[in-house]
Design an enzyme around this catalytic site. Sequence first.
Site, PDB file in Angstrom:
ATOM      1  N   THR A  31       0.843  -1.191   0.000  1.00 49.27           N
ATOM      2  CA  THR A  31       0.000   0.000   0.000  1.00 49.27           C
ATOM      3  C   THR A  31       0.878   1.240   0.000  1.00 49.27           C
ATOM      4  O   THR A  31       1.755   1.395   0.835  1.00 49.27           O
ATOM      5  CB  THR A  31      -0.923  -0.001   1.230  1.00 49.27           C
ATOM      6  OG1 THR A  31      -1.775  -1.147   1.157  1.00 49.27           O
ATOM      7  CG2 THR A  31      -1.772   1.250   1.278  1.00 49.27           C
ATOM      8  N   GLN A 102      -5.154  -7.379  -5.624  1.00 47.63           N
ATOM      9  CA  GLN A 102      -5.441  -7.786  -4.248  1.00 47.63           C
ATOM     10  C   GLN A 102      -6.726  -7.117  -3.760  1.00 47.63           C
ATOM     11  O   GLN A 102      -6.892  -5.900  -3.890  1.00 47.63           O
ATOM     12  CB  GLN A 102      -4.295  -7.430  -3.303  1.00 47.63           C
ATOM     13  CG  GLN A 102      -4.465  -8.083  -1.932  1.00 47.63           C
ATOM     14  CD  GLN A 102      -3.439  -7.624  -0.913  1.00 47.63           C
ATOM     15  OE1 GLN A 102      -3.379  -6.452  -0.589  1.00 47.63           O
ATOM     16  NE2 GLN A 102      -2.644  -8.551  -0.396  1.00 47.63           N
ATOM     17  N   HIS A 179      -7.025 -10.661   0.387  1.00 49.82           N
ATOM     18  CA  HIS A 179      -6.192 -10.151   1.488  1.00 49.82           C
ATOM     19  C   HIS A 179      -6.740 -10.698   2.812  1.00 49.82           C
ATOM     20  O   HIS A 179      -7.666 -10.143   3.394  1.00 49.82           O
ATOM     21  CB  HIS A 179      -6.210  -8.632   1.482  1.00 49.82           C
ATOM     22  CG  HIS A 179      -5.142  -7.995   2.317  1.00 49.82           C
ATOM     23  ND1 HIS A 179      -4.456  -8.666   3.311  1.00 49.82           N
ATOM     24  CD2 HIS A 179      -4.626  -6.726   2.311  1.00 49.82           C
ATOM     25  CE1 HIS A 179      -3.582  -7.846   3.871  1.00 49.82           C
ATOM     26  NE2 HIS A 179      -3.670  -6.661   3.277  1.00 49.82           N
ATOM     27  N   ASN A 182      -2.718  -9.352   8.050  1.00 47.51           N
ATOM     28  CA  ASN A 182      -2.409  -8.041   8.649  1.00 47.51           C
ATOM     29  C   ASN A 182      -3.543  -7.383   9.426  1.00 47.51           C
ATOM     30  O   ASN A 182      -3.631  -6.171   9.512  1.00 47.51           O
ATOM     31  CB  ASN A 182      -1.907  -7.085   7.564  1.00 47.51           C
ATOM     32  CG  ASN A 182      -0.577  -7.500   7.003  1.00 47.51           C
ATOM     33  OD1 ASN A 182       0.130  -8.317   7.602  1.00 47.51           O
ATOM     34  ND2 ASN A 182      -0.211  -6.977   5.844  1.00 47.51           N
ATOM     35  N   ARG A 231      -3.703 -14.557   0.811  1.00 48.14           N
ATOM     36  CA  ARG A 231      -2.554 -14.104   1.592  1.00 48.14           C
ATOM     37  C   ARG A 231      -2.870 -14.172   3.087  1.00 48.14           C
ATOM     38  O   ARG A 231      -3.924 -13.714   3.529  1.00 48.14           O
ATOM     39  CB  ARG A 231      -2.185 -12.668   1.221  1.00 48.14           C
ATOM     40  CG  ARG A 231      -0.809 -12.250   1.778  1.00 48.14           C
ATOM     41  CD  ARG A 231      -0.491 -10.809   1.450  1.00 48.14           C
ATOM     42  NE  ARG A 231       0.952 -10.599   1.373  1.00 48.14           N
ATOM     43  CZ  ARG A 231       1.561  -9.445   1.626  1.00 48.14           C
ATOM     44  NH1 ARG A 231       0.850  -8.385   1.981  1.00 48.14           N
ATOM     45  NH2 ARG A 231       2.859  -9.330   1.524  1.00 48.14           N
ATOM     46  N   GLY A 300      10.704  -9.572   4.182  1.00 45.93           N
ATOM     47  CA  GLY A 300      12.093  -9.440   4.581  1.00 45.93           C
ATOM     48  C   GLY A 300      13.079 -10.318   3.831  1.00 45.93           C
ATOM     49  O   GLY A 300      14.243 -10.417   4.238  1.00 45.93           O
ATOM     50  N   GLY A 321       8.545  -6.703  -1.381  1.00 43.23           N
ATOM     51  CA  GLY A 321       7.825  -5.446  -1.273  1.00 43.23           C
ATOM     52  C   GLY A 321       8.757  -4.260  -1.221  1.00 43.23           C
ATOM     53  O   GLY A 321       8.880  -3.498  -2.171  1.00 43.23           O
TER      54      GLY A 321
END
Length: 367
Positions: A31, A102, A179, A182, A231, A300, A321
């Site tokens: 985002t 997404q 999605h 998170n 996800r 990461g 990302g």
Amino acid sequence: MNNQTISAQLLSPFNMGDLPLKNRVVVAPVTRSTVGEKRLRFMAKYYAQRASAGLIITEAAVISHQAIGWLNSPGIYTEEQAEDWKQVVNAVHSHKTPIFLQLWHCGRASHSSFQQNGQLPVAPSAIKVNGDYIHTPLGKQAYETPKALETEEIAAIVQDFSQAAQLAKIAGFDGVEIHGANGYLIDEFLQSKTNHRTDKYGGSIENRYRFLGEIITAMTKVLSPNRIGVRLSPNGSYNDMGSSDFRETFLYVAQQLNQYGLAYLHVMDGLAFSFHELGNPITLAEFRQVFTGPIMGNCGYTQETAEAAIEKGDADLISFGRLFISNPDLVERFANGWPLNPLVDRKLWYRLGEEGYIDFPAYASSS
């Protein structure tokens, strides 16, 4: 070990169902809050710049007005938005790269100032985010206690996801990603921390999974299952998440997803974004034991750790990302051993305009 050896698997082709990918490097959904009032701006160039990836997953697009919880984020709930998205799809397809959209509902991670008539955001249960503030159209505001959805209201949100998938199809996307990560609405239903319901959508893991299962089932009436990804963020604490039964919950969910023949399962297994510290983090290897389809790792990863995950067989694809934010030609940099641009300061991630968005040069043109 030379760079070509490091990248042998990461840069090799992969057939994701009936969709051939030129490599296993994926642009992760990130985002950026770059969309203006019409909720779309500069995005065609941004994604085209990154089209050397094997697959692009767009930043999250909200599926309804109710789903909004971020300033300047895109949507996919009107025909006008679908038409606008076509320019993004066409720009990426001109590079012969597939692109998934997404789909997003922010759930309790929203605010009444985003909602029609100032209504409260919705969630599985009336439990507010334990956080300092949320960025809203009114500026920084305290989180509010959301409205718990009535059982009979849930079907309308399932339909919103299905309609968004239909609009994504009209826009020309190759598929969609749900999605479920998170701390947004689907994740809130999945996790025992945020789902205290006593109806058929709460209590047991089977019931907490039901909402996601209904969404997927509805979408398969619009799209082939192998054009739908999911996800999950089993290790994350973002948006005040993390449940004591996280391992049992997410491995159960992954196992249930086998019944559909999905395009992939996208797992934020890394800890670079956040970690709830409620036990040892779930690994891709654990998901591989229960999920039979393609697995995409995220969060990461470096070139070396991505290659290692694929070499071990824990993942088929790796999404990047933050590295893609400042390195539009990340694949070429991986392939040639070129240095990477520094990671962008997080304060600069979210802004309108070209600066810090589409103004990063490719290595070959800047050297």
